[in-house]
Write an enzyme that holds these catalytic residues in place. Structure first.
Site, PDB file in Angstrom:
ATOM      1  N   GLN A 212       0.891  -1.347   0.046  1.00 58.49           N
ATOM      2  CA  GLN A 212      -0.069  -0.250  -0.093  1.00 58.49           C
ATOM      3  C   GLN A 212       0.938   1.229   0.010  1.00 58.49           C
ATOM      4  O   GLN A 212       0.506   2.418  -0.625  1.00 58.49           O
ATOM      5  CB  GLN A 212      -0.936  -0.053   1.136  1.00 58.49           C
ATOM      6  CG  GLN A 212      -1.775  -1.074   1.436  1.00 58.49           C
ATOM      7  CD  GLN A 212      -2.993  -1.406   0.300  1.00 58.49           C
ATOM      8  OE1 GLN A 212      -3.167  -0.532  -0.359  1.00 58.49           O
ATOM      9  NE2 GLN A 212      -3.063  -2.728  -0.045  1.00 58.49           N
ATOM     10  N   CYS A 373      -7.361 -10.179   5.184  1.00 62.86           N
ATOM     11  CA  CYS A 373      -6.059 -10.923   5.453  1.00 62.86           C
ATOM     12  C   CYS A 373      -5.384 -10.367   6.594  1.00 62.86           C
ATOM     13  O   CYS A 373      -4.125 -10.018   6.364  1.00 62.86           O
ATOM     14  CB  CYS A 373      -5.310 -10.914   4.312  1.00 62.86           C
ATOM     15  SG  CYS A 373      -6.223 -11.614   2.842  1.00 62.86           S
TER      16      CYS A 373
END
Ligand code: PMP
Length: 415
Positions: A212, A373
């Site tokens: 990210q 996750c």
């Protein structure tokens, strides 16, 4: 301090950017597509799609081995993509840029090679409470194989990482610190440069999971002072099936290979095989050639944009989304750390995130629901799942309004 991209004063033409992404023009269930799941995988600009088509249509052959024009052309394109990545993350050398099939493979590679060589029973590997499973499970496999200890740095309830709390889990036994650059659930930008100082002060290495981070932050691996940086191409507007492991050259040189096969050798006899130098040592077999070319095209595309303006646009979207979401009765924001990236999790009282996402989809709004996750983080936050809207360079304020309108409609259906 962690270096965010500085704010641009230039206006940002989001309509022009959107026109580059063909999928954004389509409808879903008869409604305008509102894609708010770029943290899971970003959509692709036509520049990337065209580069992939061009590679398969005009420049395709296997790389490195062919003594003919087409193979040389494909090899040059594949290696040119490596140079684009090198420059994008400011790596000191092309030899430090290893193509993998994704961030997950890159972390597993480090755990299986560097980890199994340099980590012994009783050594400590430090991760944080916000990690994605792909930055937890490889270290558990390493723990099972070596008897090392996994230590977890805590997260505050707003999603921030307190560096003084972090310091408490670092000690003389710490050999590796492996943390997200930016949390995929909370959007928190971790204080990675302070973490680098803590890790290096005890002689430990630092791995950053940049899945990210590379999307929302300016990444200069030398400036970040990390030892490993990994990311996936598909979240950076590139294709699936391609990722990057960057590591300091001396580490790659000291690591044994991950997989054996073609392309990663210097010479092979039945008695003994010697390895090619990095990065080839870690790229056994036919690599993801066109995927690498596609990632190079994604980087070219990003380089045509004013990234400071993109960052300012994304943070304006986030601010607007946070304010708007907070005004919907029954919605609780999850992850409100200062300076966070454009990823917003939330829960709605009385509605399961999966039901909510399914109802939002009927309005054309794509959001992610589930544990993302990050099951250990869900447990710490006291939820089983969240709904997550993530914002990219092509999203608009109107799409934030569409999300809010769809949420209000969902409340009528679900509550
Ligand atoms: N780490 C983080 C922070 C992520 O967001 C993701 C993808 N959701 C991954 C690792 C794994 O990436 P990939 O599945 O592309 O290997």
């Amino acid at each position: 301090m962690n270096k965010a991209i500085p704010k641009s004063q230039l206006p940002y033409d989001v309509a022009k950017v959107r026109a580059d992404f063909p999928i954004l023009a389509r409808e879903v269930h008869g409604k305008k597509l509102v894609y708010l799941d770029s943290a899971a995988s970003a959509q692709k600009p036509k520049q990337v799609i065209d580069a992939i088509t061009r590679a398969y249509s005009h420049e395709y052959a296997n790389v490195h081995r062919g003594a003919y024009y087409l193979s040389e052309t494909a090899t040059a394109a594949y290696e040119a993509a490596r140079e684009k990545v090198r420059k994008f993350i400011n790596a000191a050398s092309l030899k430090e840029v290893v193509f993998t099939k994704g961030a997950t493979e890159a972390i597993n590679l480090v755990a299986a090679t560097w980890g199994r060589t340099f980590i012994k029973a009783g050594d400590e590997v430090v991760i944080t409470a916000v990690e994605h499973h792909s930055n937890i499970v490889p270290w558990q496999l390493l723990r099972d194989a070596t008897g090392c200890v996994l230590r977890i740095a805590p997260v505050a309830l707003d999603g921030s990482i307190d560096i003084s709390e972090f310091a408490k889990v670092i000690g003389p036994k710490t050999k590796l610190v492996a943390v997200a650059h930016v949390s995929n659930v909370l959007g928190t930008v971790l204080p990675v440069q302070e973490i680098a100082e803590l890790a290096h002060a005890v002689g430990a290495k630092l791995l950053l999971d940049g899945c990210q981070g590379i999307v929302h932050e300016h990444v200069d691996v030398q400036d970040l002072d990390c030892d490993f940086y990994v990311f996936s191409g598909h979240k950076l507007y590139g294709p699936t099936g391609i990722g990057i492991l960057w590591a300091r050259l001396e580490l790659l040189e000291a690591m044994p290979p991950y997989q054996g096969g073609g392309d990663m050798i210097d010479s092979v006899t039945f008695a003994k095989t010697t390895w090619a130098p990095p990065p080839a040592k870690f790229e056994a077999g036919t690599p993801p050639i066109v995927q690498a070319i596609g990632l190079g095209a994604a980087i070219d595309y990003l380089n045509t944009l004013d990234r400071a303006a993109v960052a300012a646009h994304e943070s304006a979207l986030l601010r607007y989304a946070m304010t708007s979401l907070a005004q919907v009765p029954g919605i609780r924001l999850i992850g409100t750390a200062p300076g966070k990236a454009a990823v917003q999790s939330f829960v709605m009282e009385g509605a399961h995130p999966h039901d909510l996402a399914t109802v939002l989809d009927r309005s054309g709004v794509c959001v992610r629901a589930g544990h993302h996750c990050a099951q250990p983080l869900m447990e710490i936050l006291g939820v089983t799942a969240t709904t997550r809207a993530s914002f990219a360079l092509y999203n608009t304020m109107d799409e934030v309004d569409a999300l809010i309108a769809a949420l209000r409609k969902a409340q009528e259906v679900l509550l």
